[in-house]
Design a protein around this motif. Structure first.
Motif, short mmCIF file in Angstrom:
data_model
loop_
_atom_site.label_atom_id
_atom_site.label_comp_id
_atom_site.label_asym_id
_atom_site.label_seq_id
_atom_site.Cartn_x
_atom_site.Cartn_y
_atom_site.Cartn_z
N ASN A 57 -21.57 -27.99 -11.66
CA ASN A 57 -21.56 -26.96 -10.71
C ASN A 57 -21.09 -25.60 -11.67
OD1 ASN A 57 -19.16 -27.68 -10.64
ND2 ASN A 57 -19.16 -28.12 -8.11
N SER A 58 -20.40 -25.63 -12.22
CA SER A 58 -20.06 -24.35 -13.02
C SER A 58 -19.73 -24.59 -14.74
CB SER A 58 -18.71 -23.74 -12.55
OG SER A 58 -17.64 -24.54 -12.63
N GLY A 59 -19.59 -23.65 -15.45
CA GLY A 59 -18.96 -23.86 -16.66
C GLY A 59 -17.44 -24.20 -16.66
N SER A 60 -16.72 -23.69 -15.64
CA SER A 60 -15.34 -23.75 -15.37
C SER A 60 -15.38 -25.50 -15.17
CB SER A 60 -14.67 -23.28 -14.12
OG SER A 60 -14.94 -22.08 -14.23
N SER A 61 -16.17 -26.09 -14.45
CA SER A 61 -16.20 -27.64 -14.22
C SER A 61 -16.58 -28.11 -15.30
CB SER A 61 -17.20 -27.97 -13.05
OG SER A 61 -16.94 -27.53 -11.78
N SER A 88 -10.72 -20.41 -17.22
CA SER A 88 -10.86 -21.89 -16.78
C SER A 88 -10.50 -22.82 -18.13
CB SER A 88 -12.09 -22.12 -16.27
OG SER A 88 -13.07 -21.63 -17.48
N ASP A 89 -10.47 -22.25 -19.48
CA ASP A 89 -10.30 -23.06 -20.57
C ASP A 89 -8.86 -23.38 -20.70
OD1 ASP A 89 -12.67 -21.45 -21.05
OD2 ASP A 89 -12.59 -22.38 -23.04
N VAL A 90 -8.11 -22.48 -20.15
CA VAL A 90 -6.62 -22.79 -20.26
C VAL A 90 -6.31 -23.74 -19.13
CG1 VAL A 90 -4.59 -21.67 -20.35
CG2 VAL A 90 -6.41 -20.37 -21.08
N CYS A 159 -19.87 -21.05 -23.30
CA CYS A 159 -20.36 -20.36 -22.10
C CYS A 159 -20.85 -19.12 -22.23
CB CYS A 159 -19.16 -20.39 -21.15
SG CYS A 159 -18.73 -21.96 -20.61
N GLU A 160 -20.50 -18.35 -23.54
CA GLU A 160 -20.82 -16.84 -23.63
C GLU A 160 -21.87 -16.96 -24.81
OE1 GLU A 160 -16.99 -14.56 -23.98
OE2 GLU A 160 -16.31 -15.06 -22.08
N SER A 161 -22.35 -17.88 -25.22
CA SER A 161 -22.90 -17.60 -26.67
C SER A 161 -24.12 -18.48 -26.65
CB SER A 161 -21.95 -17.99 -27.63
OG SER A 161 -20.91 -17.18 -27.67
N PHE A 182 -23.87 -21.34 -16.60
CA PHE A 182 -25.16 -20.71 -16.18
C PHE A 182 -24.80 -19.69 -14.94
CE2 PHE A 182 -26.52 -24.85 -17.96
CZ PHE A 182 -27.04 -24.69 -19.24
N TYR A 183 -23.53 -19.21 -15.19
CA TYR A 183 -23.22 -18.25 -14.12
C TYR A 183 -24.24 -17.18 -14.28
CZ TYR A 183 -20.66 -14.77 -11.44
OH TYR A 183 -20.49 -13.57 -10.43
N TYR A 184 -24.59 -16.19 -13.16
CA TYR A 184 -25.46 -15.10 -13.21
C TYR A 184 -25.40 -14.16 -14.24
CZ TYR A 184 -27.80 -10.82 -11.77
OH TYR A 184 -28.50 -9.81 -11.80
N ALA A 185 -24.13 -13.95 -14.76
CA ALA A 185 -23.67 -12.88 -15.93
C ALA A 185 -24.07 -13.32 -17.23
CB ALA A 185 -22.52 -12.17 -15.70
N HIS A 186 -24.41 -14.51 -17.42
CA HIS A 186 -24.58 -15.12 -18.84
C HIS A 186 -26.06 -15.11 -19.40
CE1 HIS A 186 -20.76 -17.39 -18.22
NE2 HIS A 186 -20.46 -15.93 -18.53
N HIS A 187 -26.35 -15.82 -20.52
CA HIS A 187 -27.62 -15.53 -21.21
C HIS A 187 -28.76 -16.05 -20.42
CE1 HIS A 187 -24.87 -15.23 -24.51
NE2 HIS A 187 -25.71 -14.74 -25.39
N GLU A 192 -25.41 -20.62 -10.07
CA GLU A 192 -23.98 -21.30 -10.72
C GLU A 192 -24.53 -22.53 -11.42
OE1 GLU A 192 -20.87 -20.27 -10.19
OE2 GLU A 192 -20.82 -18.86 -8.60
N GLY A 193 -23.57 -22.79 -12.43
CA GLY A 193 -23.72 -24.18 -13.15
C GLY A 193 -23.45 -24.21 -14.49
N GLY A 194 -23.24 -25.31 -14.98
CA GLY A 194 -22.63 -25.58 -16.27
C GLY A 194 -23.10 -26.76 -17.18
C1 LIG Z 1 -15.48 -18.62 -22.18
C2 LIG Z 1 -15.80 -19.08 -20.71
N1 LIG Z 1 -15.54 -20.27 -20.41
C3 LIG Z 1 -15.72 -20.83 -19.22
C4 LIG Z 1 -16.52 -19.97 -18.33
C5 LIG Z 1 -16.70 -20.56 -16.84
O1 LIG Z 1 -17.91 -20.52 -16.36
P1 LIG Z 1 -18.27 -20.11 -14.75
O2 LIG Z 1 -18.02 -18.91 -14.66
O3 LIG Z 1 -19.92 -20.94 -14.78
O4 LIG Z 1 -17.34 -21.05 -14.19
C6 LIG Z 1 -16.87 -18.59 -18.60
C7 LIG Z 1 -17.24 -17.93 -17.52
O5 LIG Z 1 -17.59 -16.54 -17.50
C8 LIG Z 1 -16.51 -18.08 -19.82
O6 LIG Z 1 -17.03 -16.83 -20.20
#
Ligand SMILES: Cc1ncc(COP(=O)(O)O)c(C=O)c1O
Length: 390
Positions: A57-61, A88-90, A159-161, A182-187, A192-194
């Motif tokens: 459900n997100s990149g953070s997940s 979220s990486d940290v 997530c950004e590339s 796959f958050y709105y602001a990405h490519h 929401e999604g990951g």
């Molecule tokens: C490098 C990086 N990792 C993880 C995320 C987390 O992704 P999400 O916003 O889908 O949770 C982001 C979000 O912008 C990001 O830029």
């Protein structure tokens, strides 16, 4: 119409909407994770050229599941992380009880400085968690060779590339596990999604299980599921929970949007690359950094980094951007130096910021602004002339 430049524009097309509406109009539609999620995962794996993908459900997940998988498979250790990344990486590292070890960035690609990685590796290092920041590639042959030789796991945060490459292969296909957002602001977006991607069957199976409460039946393979059921004869076969876990599932609507968005990703990324070079050739090179490592890069944003360490100039830049409705974020990816954030104070007591001078520069004098496919070259030139006017 008033001039404005948002961070992202029009990231949902009418055909994305049409697909989602068609799904909703079906009689008794299945909307929770089902066949469209599987289809999106398969198409994504094919696009990335990896064996397995797990839609969450997100990149953070995706970040959290990835570190949870490392914890299950390897236990403890140090994870090398960039100071310029998303929070979220940290979080994923510290919430899974790994020790975060931070390195400064290379100003030319905003990713970890590999020489700093070489210095910080020791016998406790389990993995390098590379963030390919803002569309730039952070890999090199030297780094990959070093990690192989030292038996250190590479995890890629892409997530950004999306679509950026190294040695003509897509980023996200090098690491043991890779993550996308796959958050709105990405490519590309699924609202929401990951995605978690890997070539390792065991990792794939654990990712599926962790995505759904730790449930054994999510393993995705009947033979393996039967073996687990046999091992726990006193448990209801459909309710065997193998690990403490999460519900990080996504749904059919988002998957439908993802399947449709993927069709235009490569085309849109080509426009982003072209836009990026228009930005570069129109910016005043004595004011702004322009010497980026562009090989393989694919940027959903444009980094605006002042060369001079001058707070008055920075204030003038911010004022000019605001006056012209150009949306921006200071600190580039994730707001700059993560080491300065309050959530980390408990984990790292003494920080000598002078050891992180490149990220410190971006923290104070770096920004990003939008670079999306509908952006026209005339508008980029206008934005550049505004930037050059400060
Ligand atoms: C490098 C990086 N990792 C993880 C995320 C987390 O992704 P999400 O916003 O889908 O949770 C982001 C979000 O912008 C990001 O830029």
């Amino acid at each position: 119409m008033k001039f404005s430049h948002p961070l992202m524009h029009n990231n949902f097309s009418p055909s994305d909407m049409k697909g989602a509406i068609q799904l909703l109009r079906k009689r008794n539609p299945v909307l929770t994770q089902s066949r469209y999620v599987r289809e999106f995962e398969n198409k994504w794996s094919k696009w990335l050229k990896v064996k397995y993908s797990v839609f969450v459900n997100s990149g953070s997940s995706a970040n959290i599941l990835t570190m949870s998988i490392l914890k299950i498979l390897y236990g403890k250790g140090e994870i090398i992380l960039p100071t310029l990344t998303w929070v979220s990486d940290v979080n994923a590292v510290i919430l899974n009880d790994f020790k975060p070890v931070f390195v400064d960035i290379n100003p030319r690609n905003l990713c970890m400085d590999e020489n700093e990685i070489f210095k910080k590796v020791n016998k406790n290092t389990l993995a390098v968690f590379m963030t390919h920041a803002q569309g730039f590639n952070g890999l090199s042959n030297k780094l990959l060779k070093f990690l192989r030789k030292k038996n250190i796991i590479l995890i890629e945060d892409v997530c950004e590339s999306h679509g950026a490459t190294f040695n003509k292969k897509k980023l996200g296909s090098f690491g043991k596990i890779s993550n996308f957002s796959f958050y709105y602001a990405h490519h590309m977006s699924t609202i929401e999604g990951g995605m978690i991607c890997t070539n390792d069957k065991k990792i794939y199976q654990i990712a599926r299980i962790l995505r759904s409460h730790g449930m054994a039946r999510e393993i995705g393979n009947q033979i393996d599921e039967k073996k687990i059921v046999k091992k726990y004869p006193k448990l209801s076969p459909k309710f065997i929970f193998l690990y403490p876990a999460y519900n990080f599932r996504n749904n059919e609507i988002n998957a439908t949007i993802g399947i449709n968005q993927l069709k235009s990703l490569d085309k849109n990324n080509n426009i982003r690359r072209k836009n990026f070079s228009t930005f570069l050739s129109n910016l005043n090179q004595s004011l702004y950094q322009t010497n980026y490592k562009l090989d393989g890069s694919c940027n959903y944003a444009f980094p605006v980094i002042l060369k001079e360490k001058n707070f008055r100039l920075r204030d003038r830049l911010e004022l000019t951007l605001k006056k012209n409705n150009i949306e921006f974020r200071r600190g580039n990816a994730g707001g700059g130096n993560q080491l300065r954030q309050p959530y980390l104070k408990k984990y790292i007591r003494k920080i000598d910021y002078s050891k992180y001078k490149n990220v410190e520069h971006v923290h104070n004098f770096g920004y990003y602004i939008g670079n999306y496919p509908s952006l026209q070259s005339d508008k980029i030139k206008k934005i550049c002339s505004i930037l050059n006017s400060i």
